[in-house]
Design a protein around this motif. Structure first.
Motif, short mmCIF file in Angstrom:
data_model
loop_
_atom_site.label_atom_id
_atom_site.label_comp_id
_atom_site.label_asym_id
_atom_site.label_seq_id
_atom_site.Cartn_x
_atom_site.Cartn_y
_atom_site.Cartn_z
N ALA A 73 -8.87 8.34 2.27
CA ALA A 73 -8.65 8.88 3.29
C ALA A 73 -7.39 9.93 3.31
O ALA A 73 -7.24 10.98 4.10
N VAL A 74 -6.54 9.83 2.18
CA VAL A 74 -5.68 10.73 1.99
C VAL A 74 -6.09 11.86 0.97
O VAL A 74 -5.24 12.75 0.63
N GLY A 75 -7.24 11.86 0.59
CA GLY A 75 -7.89 12.88 -0.28
C GLY A 75 -7.59 12.59 -1.75
O GLY A 75 -7.90 13.39 -2.40
N LEU A 76 -7.60 11.45 -2.19
CA LEU A 76 -7.44 11.32 -3.69
C LEU A 76 -8.90 10.70 -4.31
O LEU A 76 -9.60 10.37 -3.54
N PRO A 77 -8.94 11.21 -5.56
CA PRO A 77 -10.20 11.00 -6.05
C PRO A 77 -10.50 9.61 -6.55
O PRO A 77 -10.14 9.42 -8.00
N VAL A 78 -10.78 8.64 -5.78
CA VAL A 78 -10.84 7.35 -6.15
C VAL A 78 -12.05 6.59 -5.85
O VAL A 78 -12.89 7.16 -4.94
N THR A 79 -12.32 5.53 -6.61
CA THR A 79 -13.60 4.99 -6.57
C THR A 79 -13.41 3.42 -6.66
O THR A 79 -12.16 3.13 -6.95
N LYS A 80 -14.49 2.73 -6.53
CA LYS A 80 -14.27 1.26 -6.50
C LYS A 80 -15.28 0.47 -7.39
O LYS A 80 -16.28 0.97 -7.60
N TYR A 81 -15.00 -0.98 -7.54
CA TYR A 81 -15.82 -1.71 -8.27
C TYR A 81 -15.66 -3.15 -8.11
O TYR A 81 -14.34 -3.60 -8.13
N HIS A 82 -16.35 -4.01 -7.48
CA HIS A 82 -16.41 -5.55 -7.37
C HIS A 82 -17.76 -5.97 -7.21
O HIS A 82 -18.70 -5.06 -7.14
N ALA A 83 -17.81 -7.26 -7.60
CA ALA A 83 -19.20 -7.90 -7.73
C ALA A 83 -19.92 -7.92 -6.36
O ALA A 83 -21.13 -8.10 -6.76
N GLY A 84 -19.42 -7.48 -5.31
CA GLY A 84 -20.16 -7.31 -4.13
C GLY A 84 -21.06 -6.05 -4.09
O GLY A 84 -21.91 -5.96 -3.03
N LEU A 85 -20.88 -5.03 -4.79
CA LEU A 85 -21.48 -3.88 -4.62
C LEU A 85 -22.79 -4.14 -5.50
O LEU A 85 -23.04 -5.00 -6.36
N SER A 86 -23.84 -3.38 -5.15
CA SER A 86 -25.03 -3.26 -5.74
C SER A 86 -24.97 -2.78 -7.30
O SER A 86 -24.02 -1.90 -7.88
N ASP A 87 -25.68 -3.24 -8.05
CA ASP A 87 -25.72 -2.76 -9.60
C ASP A 87 -25.75 -1.28 -9.76
O ASP A 87 -25.12 -0.66 -10.80
N PHE B 187 0.90 -1.07 -0.05
CA PHE B 187 -0.11 -0.03 0.04
C PHE B 187 0.69 1.22 0.09
O PHE B 187 0.55 2.21 -0.81
N GLY B 188 1.97 1.22 0.90
CA GLY B 188 2.99 2.26 0.75
C GLY B 188 3.32 2.61 -0.65
O GLY B 188 3.43 3.86 -1.06
N PHE B 189 3.76 1.62 -1.46
CA PHE B 189 4.23 1.72 -2.80
C PHE B 189 2.97 2.49 -3.73
O PHE B 189 3.34 3.54 -4.32
N VAL B 190 1.65 1.91 -3.45
CA VAL B 190 0.75 2.43 -4.24
C VAL B 190 0.39 3.99 -4.02
O VAL B 190 0.12 4.83 -4.73
N GLU B 191 0.22 4.18 -2.57
CA GLU B 191 -0.06 5.69 -2.19
C GLU B 191 1.07 6.78 -3.03
O GLU B 191 0.57 7.48 -3.29
N LYS B 192 2.37 6.23 -2.70
CA LYS B 192 3.36 7.15 -3.24
C LYS B 192 3.16 7.46 -4.62
O LYS B 192 3.14 8.60 -5.30
N TYR B 193 2.69 6.12 -5.51
CA TYR B 193 2.71 6.13 -6.96
C TYR B 193 1.64 7.04 -7.16
O TYR B 193 1.56 7.82 -8.07
N VAL B 194 0.49 6.96 -6.71
CA VAL B 194 -0.75 7.42 -7.14
C VAL B 194 -0.59 9.06 -7.06
O VAL B 194 -0.91 10.01 -7.61
N GLU B 195 -0.06 9.37 -5.59
CA GLU B 195 0.31 10.77 -5.39
C GLU B 195 1.18 11.32 -6.41
O GLU B 195 0.92 12.49 -6.73
N ASP B 196 2.08 10.69 -6.75
CA ASP B 196 3.12 11.34 -7.69
C ASP B 196 2.62 11.37 -9.15
O ASP B 196 2.92 12.13 -9.68
#
Length: 604
Positions: A249-263, A215-224
């Motif tokens: 939580a760190v203020g990035l414009p992110v959303t999510k997608y997986h089969a457990g969410l409603s249509d 996660f540390g890698f992802v957070e830095k990469y996305v912020e960069d």
């Protein structure tokens, strides 16, 4: 209209890309046609252009609702009437679409494979002129393909029920030789054209990283790369939720997608991503097939996929516009165990008998091994992928993490001999980590439980790190001296048919990476510098128009087209129509507004 006139009028291009014209010509000669082309190479144009030219209706079999919606939206924006028939429609909408199709309103109708056996649709198909049946994501028809869907087998029965056999066309981006042969056999193609244009995506940079803190890698990469749009793939819903929450939580414009969410939530989140309201998507592999979003600049894999086909397809969602993009896989040993669990608990192919299901699982286990090898090779990553699909390539691409890393050769003969000796002496097979712990002299419970501390090699490599021991073991697996079993739990075994050649020389990465060994893609003549400020203004106008039209921004014009506008600064209709991606229909709808913006910008 000719194929060139259709290409220019509706799609805005003056020339065809590699393979497109040959495939179109084959279809127009009424020959069954199979095209294997990399993501972003323009597969859809290969059947959409002839669909406009042929007299009747083209039916396109497509596996996902999102894929159909995206394709139909793009066609209607281009001026080609199209519709889709799937479970997202109400019964009233479905009947209305069928009625309009019967009346000849649409040239292209997308349909889910599950609909082929419904009475309403079959009655419709039997009473229209089906000029072509196109199978998109055609690898899904083969049980040796990575996305085998038993519902695709219904296509053959559907074809046999039609009063007259239409032209059959099939397209995919990821099909090995075995899968291609299976597709031809299942579809019962006789005199056919099969064209493989190649698998290389030279604009994509490939990397494998093994961070201690993913996660540390992802957070830095996305912020960069905060100003870029990207996709982060995770193996499980739990990981999707966690990664998305922590990035939010760190203020990035992110959303999510997986089969457990409603249509409803999946639809909203997907639209937030497509319309760039939230340009970062964290998702399982349920997301992305058929999404034509052209400005995805990176794809991160938080977990290793279970096969090369899935990885290349998912990674290929970056850089569809041909611009530079990055594909980075974050590897961890737990990823192998997770994928093994998915394979052994496969619930996707419930229609298969037990014997066939076991064959599919064996194939999946083999593909998982090759995916694991990809994550551990010191060779060129692009070469590994291309060789997997049967394409010969150079062993140095200059645009992957291995080609950009400095390696030094090390003699690991003694370590290799001790590893092989330890495995030979064991009375049964164990996992790599257990063997590494034994050689390192670990007092871990598993070592004591199986009396591995009594092995004569116990502690022989106490001065060698467990990480390095595993690196040598991975190298020996790549060299086929060792192999991984097909059991439910992966264990490492000695290949008694293979002699350990001496000395054993292995490439080991040094701490320092070369700053820039990346080979820059040669710019085409039209790819000179563009006015970045104007490009941003054009993007703002495109977003405004997309909201008015109810269509994603990239369907109005993709980033590459906007860059060409900001480069050529057209003043007239004729000049703007010369820009790749600007067709007559789109110019009629939006062209004057873009010309007006460019003219105003030039007056400043």
């Amino acid at each position: 209209m000719t194929k060139q006139e259709i290409l220019k009028k509706y799609f805005g291009y003056s020339t065809f890309r590699k393979g497109q014209e040959e495939l179109i010509d084959s279809i127009m000669q009424r020959k069954d046609t199979v095209g294997v082309m990399p993501t972003g190479a323009g597969k859809s144009i290969c059947y959409q252009v002839p669909a406009v030219m042929l007299e009747g209706i083209t039916l396109v079999i497509s596996p996902l609702i999102s894929l159909m919606k995206d394709q139909v939206g793009a066609l209607n924006q281009a001026g080609i009437r199209a519709a889709y028939l799937n479970s997202s429609l109400t019964s009233g909408q479905f009947r209305k679409a069928l009625q309009l199709a019967r009346e000849g309103t649409y040239k292209i109708v997308y349909v889910a494979p599950e609909r082929l056996e419904s009475e309403d649709f079959l009655d419709f198909a039997l009473h229209i002129n089906v000029s072509m049946l196109c199978i998109d994501e055609a690898h899904c028809i083969s049980q040796w393909g990575q996305d085998f869907r038993p519902s695709y087998l219904k296509i053959v029965h559907f074809i046999e029920k039609l009063p007259q056999k239409p032209v059959i066309s099939a397209f995919t981006a990821t099909a090995t030789k075995t899968v291609r042969e299976d597709m031809v056999r299942i579809l019962k193609l006789q005199e056919y054209t099969l064209l493989v244009t190649g698998f290389d995506r030279s604009n994509l940079y490939f990397a494998v990283k093994k961070p201690k803190n993913k996660f540390g890698f992802v957070e830095k990469y996305v912020e960069d790369n905060w100003e870029k749009s990207g996709v982060i793939y995770c193996a499980t819903r739990k990981n999707v939720e966690e990664v998305c929450y922590r990035l939010q939580a760190v203020g990035l414009p992110v959303t999510k997608y997986h089969a457990g969410l409603s249509d409803e939530e999946r639809k909203l989140n997907q639209e937030d991503f497509i319309y760039d309201r939230k340009p970062i998507m964290v998702a399982t592999n349920a997301f992305g097939m058929g999404i034509d979003k052209s400005n995805v600049r990176y794809v991160l894999h938080y977990n290793m996929p279970k096969n090369i086909e899935s990885y290349y397809q998912e990674a290929g969602r970056a850089g569809r516009d041909g611009e530079a993009a990055e594909c980075i896989l974050l590897y961890g040993g737990q990823d192998v165990i997770t994928n093994q669990f998915f394979i052994e608990n496969n619930r996707d192919n419930g229609e298969l008998d037990s014997e066939t299901l076991e064959l599919v699982k064996q194939q999946d286990r083999q593909r998982l091994k090759k995916m694991t090898f990809y994550c551990n090779t010191n060779g060129c990553l692009r070469e590994y992928i291309l060789n997997y699909f049967g394409e010969v390539s150079s062993n140095y691409c200059g645009n992957c993490s291995n080609c950009m890393t400095e390696f030094e050769e090390a003699d690991v003969t003694e370590i290799a001999e001790i590893i092989v000796g330890c495995i030979k002496e064991c009375g049964r097979s164990y996992g790599m980590n257990t063997i590494a712990q034994t050689l390192h002299g670990s007092s871990a419970d598993i070592v004591k439980r199986y009396n591995l501390n009594e092995n004569s090699c116990y502690g022989s490599l106490k001065n060698v790190s467990i990480t390095h021991i595993r690196q040598v073991m991975n190298y020996l697996v790549l060299e086929n001296v060792l192999y991984l079993s097909d059991n439910e739990y992966t264990v490492v075994k000695w290949n008694h048919e293979k002699v350990l050649r001496k000395p054993v020389i292995m490439k080991i990465a040094t701490e320092k990476e070369q700053e820039d060994r990346r080979v820059k893609r040669k710019l085409q003549p039209e790819e000179t510098e563009y006015d970045f400020q104007l490009f941003e203004f054009l993007r703002e106008l495109r977003l405004e128009i997309s909201k008015e039209a109810g269509a994603p921004p990239y369907i109005i014009f993709n980033d590459k087209t906007l860059k060409n506008l900001a480069r050529s600064l057209p003043e007239t209709k004729e000049q703007m129509l010369e820009v790749p991606g600007v067709g007559e229909v789109k110019f009629r709808r939006y062209g004057q507004r873009f010309l007006a913006l460019i003219a105003e910008y030039k007056r400043r």
